[in-house]
Design a protein around this motif. Structure first.
Motif, PDB file in Angstrom:
ATOM      1  N   GLU A   1       0.803  -1.205   0.000  1.00 10.22           N
ATOM      2  CA  GLU A   1       0.000   0.000   0.000  1.00 10.22           C
ATOM      3  C   GLU A   1       0.841   1.262   0.000  1.00 10.22           C
ATOM      4  OE1 GLU A   1      -2.794  -0.138   3.155  1.00 10.22           O
ATOM      5  OE2 GLU A   1      -3.717  -2.023   2.490  1.00 10.22           O
ATOM      6  N   ASP A   2       2.155   1.111  -0.143  1.00  6.08           N
ATOM      7  CA  ASP A   2       3.062   2.255  -0.255  1.00  6.08           C
ATOM      8  C   ASP A   2       3.500   2.355  -1.709  1.00  6.08           C
ATOM      9  OD1 ASP A   2       5.465   3.901  -0.276  1.00  6.08           O
ATOM     10  OD2 ASP A   2       5.463   3.714   1.906  1.00  6.08           O
ATOM     11  N   LEU A   3       3.151   3.462  -2.350  1.00  5.45           N
ATOM     12  CA  LEU A   3       3.432   3.605  -3.783  1.00  5.45           C
ATOM     13  C   LEU A   3       4.926   3.598  -4.069  1.00  5.45           C
ATOM     14  CD1 LEU A   3       2.446   4.051  -6.632  1.00  5.45           C
ATOM     15  CD2 LEU A   3       2.300   6.511  -6.168  1.00  5.45           C
TER      16      LEU A   3
ATOM     17  N   ALA B   1      -2.781  -1.250  -9.306  1.00  5.29           N
ATOM     18  CA  ALA B   1      -4.086  -0.932  -9.896  1.00  5.29           C
ATOM     19  C   ALA B   1      -5.213  -1.103  -8.896  1.00  5.29           C
ATOM     20  CB  ALA B   1      -4.321  -1.815 -11.117  1.00  5.29           C
ATOM     21  N   GLU B   2      -5.022  -1.995  -7.940  1.00  9.25           N
ATOM     22  CA  GLU B   2      -6.056  -2.233  -6.935  1.00  9.25           C
ATOM     23  C   GLU B   2      -6.059  -1.166  -5.855  1.00  9.25           C
ATOM     24  OE1 GLU B   2      -7.168  -5.615  -3.545  1.00  9.25           O
ATOM     25  OE2 GLU B   2      -5.651  -6.026  -5.092  1.00  9.25           O
ATOM     26  N   HIS B   3      -4.877  -0.726  -5.426  1.00  7.19           N
ATOM     27  CA  HIS B   3      -4.793   0.178  -4.282  1.00  7.19           C
ATOM     28  C   HIS B   3      -4.780   1.653  -4.669  1.00  7.19           C
ATOM     29  CE1 HIS B   3      -4.351  -2.892  -1.214  1.00  7.19           C
ATOM     30  NE2 HIS B   3      -3.374  -3.472  -1.907  1.00  7.19           N
ATOM     31  N   PHE B   4      -4.281   1.975  -5.828  1.00  7.78           N
ATOM     32  CA  PHE B   4      -4.119   3.384  -6.203  1.00  7.78           C
ATOM     33  C   PHE B   4      -5.063   3.693  -7.361  1.00  7.78           C
ATOM     34  CE2 PHE B   4       0.018   1.649  -4.818  1.00  7.78           C
ATOM     35  CZ  PHE B   4       0.099   2.291  -3.595  1.00  7.78           C
ATOM     36  N   THR B   5      -6.190   4.286  -7.021  1.00  5.67           N
ATOM     37  CA  THR B   5      -7.246   4.529  -8.017  1.00  5.67           C
ATOM     38  C   THR B   5      -7.497   5.998  -8.269  1.00  5.67           C
ATOM     39  OG1 THR B   5      -8.897   4.380  -6.228  1.00  5.67           O
ATOM     40  CG2 THR B   5      -8.392   2.353  -7.465  1.00  5.67           C
ATOM     41  N   ALA B   6      -6.883   6.894  -7.533  1.00  6.94           N
ATOM     42  CA  ALA B   6      -7.066   8.325  -7.762  1.00  6.94           C
ATOM     43  C   ALA B   6      -6.439   8.700  -9.103  1.00  6.94           C
ATOM     44  CB  ALA B   6      -6.432   9.129  -6.629  1.00  6.94           C
TER      45      ALA B   6
ATOM     46  N   LEU C   1       5.233  -4.807 -20.510  1.00 12.51           N
ATOM     47  CA  LEU C   1       4.417  -4.010 -19.607  1.00 12.51           C
ATOM     48  C   LEU C   1       3.505  -3.090 -20.415  1.00 12.51           C
ATOM     49  CD1 LEU C   1       7.132  -2.978 -16.996  1.00 12.51           C
ATOM     50  CD2 LEU C   1       5.609  -4.942 -16.922  1.00 12.51           C
ATOM     51  N   ALA C   2       2.258  -2.983 -19.962  1.00 17.08           N
ATOM     52  CA  ALA C   2       1.322  -2.080 -20.613  1.00 17.08           C
ATOM     53  C   ALA C   2       1.673  -0.639 -20.258  1.00 17.08           C
ATOM     54  CB  ALA C   2      -0.104  -2.396 -20.174  1.00 17.08           C
ATOM     55  N   SER C   3       1.319   0.263 -21.117  1.00 20.86           N
ATOM     56  CA  SER C   3       1.611   1.677 -20.884  1.00 20.86           C
ATOM     57  C   SER C   3       0.557   2.362 -20.041  1.00 20.86           C
ATOM     58  CB  SER C   3       1.742   2.409 -22.225  1.00 20.86           C
ATOM     59  OG  SER C   3       0.531   2.289 -22.970  1.00 20.86           O
ATOM     60  N   ARG C   4      -0.603   1.707 -19.845  1.00 17.02           N
ATOM     61  CA  ARG C   4      -1.687   2.306 -19.073  1.00 17.02           C
ATOM     62  C   ARG C   4      -2.085   1.355 -17.948  1.00 17.02           C
ATOM     63  NH1 ARG C   4      -3.949   6.699 -21.036  1.00 17.02           N
ATOM     64  NH2 ARG C   4      -5.805   6.358 -19.745  1.00 17.02           N
ATOM     65  N   LEU C   5      -2.236   1.914 -16.764  1.00 18.60           N
ATOM     66  CA  LEU C   5      -2.572   1.116 -15.597  1.00 18.60           C
ATOM     67  C   LEU C   5      -4.010   0.596 -15.649  1.00 18.60           C
ATOM     68  CD1 LEU C   5      -1.504   0.134 -12.830  1.00 18.60           C
ATOM     69  CD2 LEU C   5      -2.457   2.198 -11.823  1.00 18.60           C
ATOM     70  N   SER C   6      -4.920   1.393 -16.196  1.00 17.19           N
ATOM     71  CA  SER C   6      -6.313   0.980 -16.236  1.00 17.19           C
ATOM     72  C   SER C   6      -6.505  -0.251 -17.096  1.00 17.19           C
ATOM     73  CB  SER C   6      -7.187   2.135 -16.766  1.00 17.19           C
ATOM     74  OG  SER C   6      -6.734   2.540 -18.059  1.00 17.19           O
ATOM     75  N   SER C   7      -5.866  -0.295 -18.270  1.00 19.53           N
ATOM     76  CA  SER C   7      -5.981  -1.480 -19.128  1.00 19.53           C
ATOM     77  C   SER C   7      -5.307  -2.670 -18.508  1.00 19.53           C
ATOM     78  CB  SER C   7      -5.372  -1.180 -20.505  1.00 19.53           C
ATOM     79  OG  SER C   7      -3.982  -0.885 -20.374  1.00 19.53           O
ATOM     80  N   ARG C   8      -4.226  -2.412 -17.766  1.00 19.04           N
ATOM     81  CA  ARG C   8      -3.530  -3.519 -17.093  1.00 19.04           C
ATOM     82  C   ARG C   8      -4.405  -4.103 -15.995  1.00 19.04           C
ATOM     83  NH1 ARG C   8       0.405  -6.672 -18.947  1.00 19.04           N
ATOM     84  NH2 ARG C   8       1.379  -7.789 -17.242  1.00 19.04           N
TER      85      ARG C   8
END
Length: 476
Positions: free
Chosen positions: A401-403, A440-445, A465-472
């Motif tokens: 949970e620490d970015l 992607a699960e913890h950081f949604t802002a 690796l995908a370039s976008r977190l949402s698609s990943r």
């Protein structure tokens, strides 16, 4: 007369008479007993040399010899210019010696009470496993030896009174030498406190772990360059042979490969090690398997067990995995709510990345063979998949949970991908996918997503690796 190697080395060719067979067995049994006793003596000597008492005892012995020489030798022919150093009053020398000795005892107590307080704080902040390693450093042993040696030297001068009303020139010089020893101890006190305070800093701790673990990896690299050591895939069935049970409990960090190979050649056997180095072994547990034509005798079993090297705790110099796991433990200790120091955890991740990059370039040997390619010793080496899970998964569990921790782990995996083979690449890719899925699960802002996506595919790496977190996140 030629001894037969088969059957554990206790038999002879069938055409030999029975009396010769029993004689050969007795010779081999005596050689095993001699080898076992020699190994135990060497093990005791090696253990003493690696203890905190070794260097300390040598320094104390020098001080004691000088003290005994000061009170036993009667040196009359000294330069006349030294007469000005004689003590005029009979009690002056003893009073000075008693004062110096009391001061040294106070200095000793103060020094090591301060050190233990600092080490206790370091153990609570980082890891208790590091405290013993800091105390066994040679510079600390040297200071302890000089302190105790000075006290014993002064005590010898106090116990043996000087002849006559006042000390002669030789005895006066001995008292002045004691004063110089105390001054030397005061100087060492300053450097001792400075060195101790520096040694408990996290940069010094992680650097020491890095250096000691690199030494262990260097030994693996040298072993890999030898023709006697090879790597073979596939596990050996430990049920095909005669089991050997442990005599003691403890951590077995390594074995004496040369001694084991010598026993295997002499008795025409193969020794298969059933534990992983660094494991804790309980008493009377089957830890070895001897592949032989007949059951090995008690003398041979004792000789084999004498080649096992037990240590207290985890030695990073003997087994590189211990260095990696200790760095991991320091990292997760820093991530605990009571400490909350992600900077220390990131520093440990950086050191682990350096060590894992060196490990990925190696293929650790798991067999020792003779000139004909026959297996003499086999053992288990931990694979990359197990090792990566052991050192990275706990950090991800406690710091998920620490970015900053997640990004540091992802950067470490990107770096390691440049050193990995195709098989190891899949393992690293799986860990990278898990880190990204957790982010992607913890950081949604939106601000967090933009920050992460700007760093997803950056850097030099061989991962997909995908370039976008949402698609990943959707794909996982």
């Amino acid at each position: 007369m030629v001894l037969e190697n088969s059957g554990g080395g206790f038999g002879i060719f069938a055409k030999r008479p029975a009396g010769y067979r029993h004689g050969a067995a007795r010779i081999n049994q005596r050689s095993c007993s001699l080898f076992m006793n020699t190994s135990r003596v060497l093990e005791f000597i090696n253990g003493f040399r690696n203890s905190i008492a070794y260097l300390t005892s040598l320094i104390i012995a020098v001080y004691v010899i000088v003290g005994v020489a000061a009170v036993t030798l009667d040196v009359k022919k000294l330069p006349g210019v030294l007469d000005v150093l004689d003590f005029d009053q009979p009690d002056t020398a003893r009073t000075l010696l008693a004062t110096l000795m009391a001061g040294m005892i106070s200095l000793l107590v103060f020094s090591f009470s301060t050190v233990m307080s600092v080490l206790t704080q370091a153990g609570s902040n980082f890891s208790n496993k590091l405290v013993f390693g800091i105390m066994t450093e040679k510079r600390h042993q040297q200071v302890l030896g000089h302190y105790l040696g000075t006290i014993l030297y002064l005590l010898i001068l106090l116990l043996v009174p000087a002849v006559g009303d006042t000390p002669d020139t030789w005895r006066s010089l001995a008292v002045y030498l004691g004063s110089a020893m105390v001054i030397n101890s005061l100087a060492m006190f300053v450097f001792f406190i400075h060195g101790t305070s520096q040694s408990v800093q996290i940069n010094a701790i992680t650097q020491n772990l890095l250096v000691s673990t690199q030494l262990s990896l260097d030994r693996l690299r040298k072993r890999q360059a030898s023709d006697e050591y090879i790597h073979q895939t596939g596990e050996i069935d430990l049920r095909d042979g005669y089991p050997v049970h442990s005599r003691n409990s403890g951590y077995i960090q390594s074995v004496n490969f040369d001694a084991l190979a010598s026993l295997a050649r002499r008795h025409d056997i193969a020794i298969h090690i059933g534990f992983s180095f660094g494991d804790f072994v309980v008493k009377n547990f089957p830890i070895l398997t001897v592949e032989a034509d007949s059951a090995p005798g008690d003398a041979l079993i004792e000789a084999i067990l004498a080649c096992l090297q037990y240590v207290e705790g985890e030695s990073t110099r003997d087994h590189y995995v211990n260095g990696l796991t200790q760095l991991m433990e320091v990292a997760i200790k820093a991530l605990s709510p009571g400490i909350n120091d992600p900077g220390t955890a990131r520093l440990c991740i950086h050191q682990m990345t350096e060590l894992m990059a060196q490990r990925l370039t190696l293929t650790p040997c798991n067999r020792r063979v003779d000139d004909n390619g026959r297996c003499l010793i086999s053992w288990h080496e931990e694979g990359i998949e197990s090792l990566m899970f052991r050192i990275f998964d706990p950090i991800l569990h406690y710091g998920g949970e620490d970015l900053s921790i997640c990004l540091s782990l992802l950067k470490a995996l990107k770096t390691l991908s440049n050193f990995a083979t195709a098989a190891d690449q899949r393992v690293i890719q799986a860990h990278a996918d898990r880190v990204i899925a957790l982010m992607a699960e913890h950081f949604t802002a939106p601000l967090e997503i933009d920050f992460i996506e700007a760093r997803l595919a950056g850097g030099i790496h061989r991962l997909h690796l995908a370039s976008r977190l949402s698609s990943r996140s959707t794909s996982t």
